[in-house]
Structures are given as structure tokens and as C-alpha cells.
Design an enzyme around this catalytic site. Structure first.
Site, PDB file in Angstrom:
ATOM      1  N   HIS A 124      51.763  75.545  60.389  1.00  0.00           N
ATOM      2  CA  HIS A 124      51.257  75.203  59.047  1.00  0.00           C
ATOM      3  C   HIS A 124      52.410  75.164  58.042  1.00  0.00           C
ATOM      4  CE1 HIS A 124      46.923  75.353  59.810  1.00  0.00           C
ATOM      5  NE2 HIS A 124      47.227  76.269  60.712  1.00  0.00           N
ATOM      6  N   GLU A 172      52.533  73.826  55.253  1.00  0.00           N
ATOM      7  CA  GLU A 172      52.081  73.854  53.852  1.00  0.00           C
ATOM      8  C   GLU A 172      52.264  75.219  53.199  1.00  0.00           C
ATOM      9  OE1 GLU A 172      50.180  73.488  56.512  1.00  0.00           O
ATOM     10  OE2 GLU A 172      48.165  74.337  56.292  1.00  0.00           O
ATOM     11  N   CYS A 222      48.457  71.402  62.963  1.00  0.00           N
ATOM     12  CA  CYS A 222      47.761  72.334  63.854  1.00  0.00           C
ATOM     13  C   CYS A 222      46.708  71.588  64.665  1.00  0.00           C
ATOM     14  CB  CYS A 222      47.206  73.505  63.048  1.00  0.00           C
ATOM     15  SG  CYS A 222      47.094  74.999  64.029  1.00  0.00           S
TER      16      CYS A 222
HETATM   17  N1  GLN Z   1      41.435  75.332  66.524  1.00  0.00           N
HETATM   18  C1  GLN Z   1      42.801  75.189  66.891  1.00  0.00           C
HETATM   19  C2  GLN Z   1      43.351  76.420  67.564  1.00  0.00           C
HETATM   20  O1  GLN Z   1      42.786  77.479  67.440  1.00  0.00           O
HETATM   21  C3  GLN Z   1      43.636  74.797  65.695  1.00  0.00           C
HETATM   22  C4  GLN Z   1      43.711  75.865  64.652  1.00  0.00           C
HETATM   23  C5  GLN Z   1      44.239  75.368  63.333  1.00  0.00           C
HETATM   24  O2  GLN Z   1      44.215  74.159  63.069  1.00  0.00           O
HETATM   25  N2  GLN Z   1      44.676  76.256  62.474  1.00  0.00           N
HETATM   26  O3  GLN Z   1      44.354  76.365  68.206  1.00  0.00           O
END
Ligand code: GLN
Length: 550
Positions: free
Chosen positions: A520, A522, A383
């Protein structure tokens, strides 16, 4: 008919109620029952999505895009039933729903009260979570009540559970209470008094537990169990010792050997096949006897509290199990990496930048991604970790000086990561957002799919299509993709409709293993199958270690 087991907690929090509930569910599942788990959170926030990970730990995301308590992660790792939005609710959601009904006039002018309106609503939510009355109905729903008995805020939940057991009868409901038995070093004794008191509190509100799970740093001897039994009115076979273990995957066996699942099946009059724990035993054996070891540098912000990365830690460990390796994770504070040398990153077998929000420490993460790229150390960006890899590549390889995410610098010259206002969910529905939407409502959440480009690392891992869960606001900016690709960055997965970048990587001709994912992964890793992306990453780390040694 669906039967319910309520799991409550006493004395203090953080005793591992989620793991205990998940373990009981796993035992019942291994007996052939269809099981689910439901978590009730007593706080007023509507969901944990906007809560600080420092306070609340990780926010777990389900396929259907709910931002939930991290215990749901344990649930998915322990049983096969997938969690949905309905498997977790808070006091805030209950009140919201009751207030909406009140405004609609559903209560026909009656005075709306905690009992019966709030407690009835809780019971309806619990039944909905269990799929009661639908084709999805489970045999047993394990309902974990957050907080500790004696807190004002969890009272309506306990009252609702008591009413449910009254309405449904004793063979359809059971109560398991998790308590703490401290070892007092000065006295050289285990103390049962806190347990006596917490059970008294529970009985005061009309709940008599069927089993007590007594957490302690050691096994509770026979005479202490006898004493607890006498004072709490729980038969001695129901006083179960839950001592500290070196891996949570041992807990199902610990509970089974003391008869917890049999006790519950007897209480609920369920006749089932016998429990089969062989796969748990194999798992524990793998965890305890690794053949290799790798060191991973995790460069993040919430380094003080490993609960913030619960699923990520587990996914890395699962990937270790599938590579017969122990994964040692070292948390490096990205703020510290911002200034000064990052050369110590060279000691690690792989580098990981996890998800995160906000500006703090982000330049340190960018430096970590750059170091991994330049020193050919396996890199996984998740992310925000994918976004910083993209920014780093833009700045140093694509000649886009000053590139940034509009999250970190709204005035950046090249916003290679920016807010995109529309996307399509995996179920085909169109979601919209803009900078002014509610904080809780602007995220791309839950499972979405995209095609994967053949011949890439991503394709070797996922095949033609990747479906993973999302939780973020910003995206790789489509307008810069040509420039980035011309400079050598591979966009290996992109959504068809909106052209949202899902995976970036470097060709293996220039770097052994460098991957960033916008989602994500995970959240979908289990100890049984691991997760192919993490398994490939740990494998790359092992190869890196071998090549360093030779
Ligand atoms: N801050 C980033 C976004 O909002 C990444 C978010 C995250 O890593 N879950 O896109």
C-alpha cells in the site's frame, strides 16, 4: 518535559477533529518544536483491523505494522514525526492490558476499578505514545480523544486527561474542544446553544477548555464569539472560528491567523521561533491553480464511502499537485462492472483497482484490469488490484484457465494467488500464519523491503530497493511465476528470502504503463514530496490524455 494538549469533540462527530489536531501539531512543528499526535479510540475492538470500512473508514497501517485509525494518516501527512503502534490505542487495548496485569497478580489482590486502574493505564499509554522519559520524548504531544463529550464510553479517557492535568499542572497541559455551530436557515442565524451545552458537559467533568474550535459553514461573527465566550468561560481570543474550506491544507493557516498556536504556547509557557507557513501557502496555491486535469476510474467495492480510501485519495491528489494537475476520481462499483459492458472505461485517462477483501465484485475488478491491459490505458493495481491483474494475466495470457485467488475460490484449478505461511519483516523477524490463525493475526503487516529488477518501471521509480507497508493475507503463488513470466508478465520486485512478489508490470514495449503492487504505497505519500509511484502514474495518465487528444 513533554507537555500535552488534549483535543476533545462535542455535539456531533465528523467535524474534522483529526485535521484540527494535525493542524495544531503542524503549527507547533513549524515553530521548531518536536511534536507527535496520539489518537485514543473509545470502542472496545482491540484495533480497527477487523472493522468494516463502511463503519470505520480506512484502516491506516504504520511502518511497525499497526492497524490504526485513519486519523493517523492525517497526522503523517501533516507532520514529520512518523506514527507507531503506540500512537493509537482503544478502550479494548486498555482493558486487555489491565486484565492481563490482574491475572498476573500485579494489583496485589486489590479490587480493580475504572478509577484508578483504567485511568492510570490510559495515562501510561498516553505517556508511552509521547515517548515520555525516553530519548524519543517529544516537546508536545497532541492527544485526540475520539468520540464526543457526553458519550458514556469516552468518559474514562476524559477522566484520565483531567487527572493528568491535575498531576502535571496547568502549564504542562492544555485543552482544545472542537464544537459545532449550526446555521439555521429558517431563522437565518448561527446557533450557539449546542456549544454552550457541550462545554457545560465538559466542565461538569472538571475540564475547562483553553480554546474552542467552532466548526460552522461560515465565519462566526464577533458578537456570536463574544456570546460563546461568556457562556463557556473561554476568553474571546480562545473562541476560534473554523469554517468550511475547499482543501484541508488551509486549516493550519485558518487556525494560526486566529492565534491558536500562540495561545497554546502561552498556556504551556513555550517560547519558540515564529510560525512559518510558507510551504502550506505554496501547497494551497498548487491545489487551487492546477494547469491540467485527469480523470481516474477507481473500481472498488466501498464506492459509497470515500473515507474507505482516504490515504489513496490523498496520494492521488498529492501526485496531481506534483504534476500541476487536478485529479478527478470517479468511483465505479466493481459489482456493476461484473455484468454488462465495461466499454465506458475507455473515457478515463487511467484505471485504478484499490485494495479490498472478499469475493464480492472481484470479477468486475478483473474485467477492469483486462480492459486497461487490452486498451493500453495506464493501470495501477494496489494489493488486491495487483492480485486481480495477475489473475487476469494468468487466465488470458498464460493459458491458465480458471485461475483465481484461493481467497475467492478455494477450489480454483490454478491458485495463482494463495496463502503463504511465512515471511520476514523489515526488522528481520520471521512471521508465520496459517488459515486457522485469528483474523487479526494472519496478515502480512507493516514495512518490508525487497530488491527491484533493473530496467523496469519499478526501478525507475524506486531504485534498487523498495520498502513499503503491507496489509494482506494472500500472495502471488511462487509456483506459477515461471509460467506468468514466460507469457510476458514482468515480476519487477520480489522478496529475496521467501520469493514473495511485490511488484508486477508489463514491458513498456507492449503497454504504456501497467503496474500492480502487493503493498500500500498510499500510506507513505505526503503533500510535500508526493509519492514517486503515484507521481509516475498520474504522469502516465496525463500522457494518455494528451495522446487521446492528438
Ligand atoms: N484480500 C487480499 C489479501 O488479503 C488483498 C488485501 C488488500 O487489498 N489489502 O491478500
Amino acid at each position: 518535559m513533554t507537555k500535552y494538549v488534549f483535543v476533545t469533540g462535542g455535539v456531533v462527530s465528523s467535524l474534522g477533529k483529526g485535521v484540527a489536531a494535525a493542524s495544531l501539531a503542524a503549527l507547533l512543528e513549524s515553530r521548531g518544536l518536536k511534536v507527535t499526535l496520539i489518537k485514543l479510540d473509545p470502542y472496545i475492538n482491540v484495533d480497527p483491523g477487523t472493522m468494516s470500512p463502511f463503519q470505520h473508514g480506512e484502516v491506516f497501517v504504520t511502518d511497525d505494522g499497526a492497524e490504526t485509525d485513519l486519523d493517523l494518516g492525517h497526522y503523517e501527512r501533516f507532520i514529520t514525526t512518523r506514527m507507531k503502534r503506540a500512537n493509537n490505542f482503544t478502550t479494548g487495548q486498555i482493558y486487555k492490558s489491565v486484565l492481563e496485569k490482574e491475572r498476573r497478580g500485579d494489583y496485589l489482590g486489590k479490587t480493580v476499578q475504572v478509577i484508578p486502574h483504567i485511568t492510570n493505564e490510559i495515562q501510561d499509554f498516553v505517556k508511552r505514545g509521547a515517548g515520555a522519559g525516553t530519548d524519543d520524548a517529544v516537546d508536545v504531544a497532541i492527544v485526540e480523544i475520539g468520540g464526543t463529550v457526553g458519550d458514556i464510553e469516552s468518559l474514562p479517557f476524559l477522566e484520565a486527561a483531567r487527572q493528568m492535568s491535575l498531576r502535571m499542572g496547568p502549564t504542562n497541559t492544555a485543552f482544545v474542544h472542537l464544537t459545532y455551530v449550526p446555521w439555521i436557515a429558517a431563522a437565518g442565524e448561527l446557533k450557539t446553544k449546542p456549544t454552550q451545552h457541550t462545554v457545560q458537559k465538559l466542565r461538569e467533568i472538571g475540564i475547562q477548555p483553553d480554546a474552542l474550535l467552532c466548526r460552522a459553514d461560515r465565519r462566526i461573527p464577533e458578537d456570536e464569539r463574544e456570546k460563546i465566550s461568556l457562556f463557556t468561560n473561554v476568553p474571546e481570543y480562545g473562541v476560534i472560528s473554523m469554517w468550511d474550506v475547499n482543501t484541508i491544507y488551509k486549516v493550519p493557516r485558518v487556525l494560526h491567523e486566529q492565534g491558536l498556536d500562540q495561545l497554546i504556547c502561552t498556556k504551556l509557557q513555550l517560547s519558540t521561533r515564529s510560525t512559518d507557513l510558507s510551504r502550506w501557502d505554496t501547497l494551497v496555491k498548487e491545489v487551487e491553480h492546477p494547469q491540467h486535469e485527469v480523470r481516474i476510474a477507481m473500481c472498488g467495492k466501498y464506492t459509497d464511502l470515500s473515507d474507505s480510501y482516504k490515504s489513496l485519495n490523498e496520494a492521488l491528489r498529492h501526485a496531481g499537485i506534483h504534476n500541476h494537475a487536478r485529479v478527478n476520481i470517479e468511483y465505479l462499483d466493481s459489482e456493476v462492472l461484473e455484468n454488462g459492458s465495461v466499454d465506458h472505461l475507455a473515457q478515463f485517462d487511467a484505471i485504478l483497482v484499490p485494495g479490498g477483501f472478499g469475493k464480492r465484485g472481484v470479477e468486475g475488478k478483473i474485467r477492469a484490469a483486462q480492459f486497461a491491459r487490452e486498451h493500453k490505458i495506464p493501470y495501477l493495481g494496489i494489493c488486491l488490484g495487483m492480485q486481480v491483474a495477475t489473475i487476469e494475466y494468468a487466465r488470458h495470457m498464460a493459458g491458465l484457465e480458471g485461475a483465481n485467488s484461493s481467497e475467492m475460490d478455494p477450489e480454483a484449478k490454478h491458485k495463482v494467488i494463495a496463502l503463504i505461511d511465512e515471511w520476514q519483516d523489515a526488522d528481520g523477524s520471521i512471521q508465520k500464519r496459517d488459515a486457522n490463525s485469528d483474523l487479526g493475526g494472519t496478515m502480512r503487516l507493516g514495512a518490508q523491503s525487497s530488491d527491484v529488477k533493473p530496467g523496469t518501471i519499478a526501478h525507475a521509480i524506486y531504485g534498487d530497493v523498495v520498502t513499503e507497508r503491507h496489509r494482506h493475507r494472500y500472495e502471488a503463488n511462487e509456483h506459477y511465476l515461471d509460467k506468468l513470466q514466460a507469457a510476458g508478465l514482468v515480476i519487477s520486485a520480489i522478496t529475496q528470502r521467501e520469493k514473495l512478489t511485490e511488484i508486477v508490470e508489463l514491458p513498456q514495449t507492449v503497454h504504456p504503463w501497467y503496474v500492480g503492487v502487493q503493498f500500500h504505497p498510499e500510506f507513505k505519500s505526503t503533500p510535500w514530496d508526493g509519492h514517486p509511484l503515484f507521481i509516475a502514474y498520474i504522469k502516465a495518465a496525463l500522457t494518455q490524455k494528451e495522446s487521446k487528444a492528438s
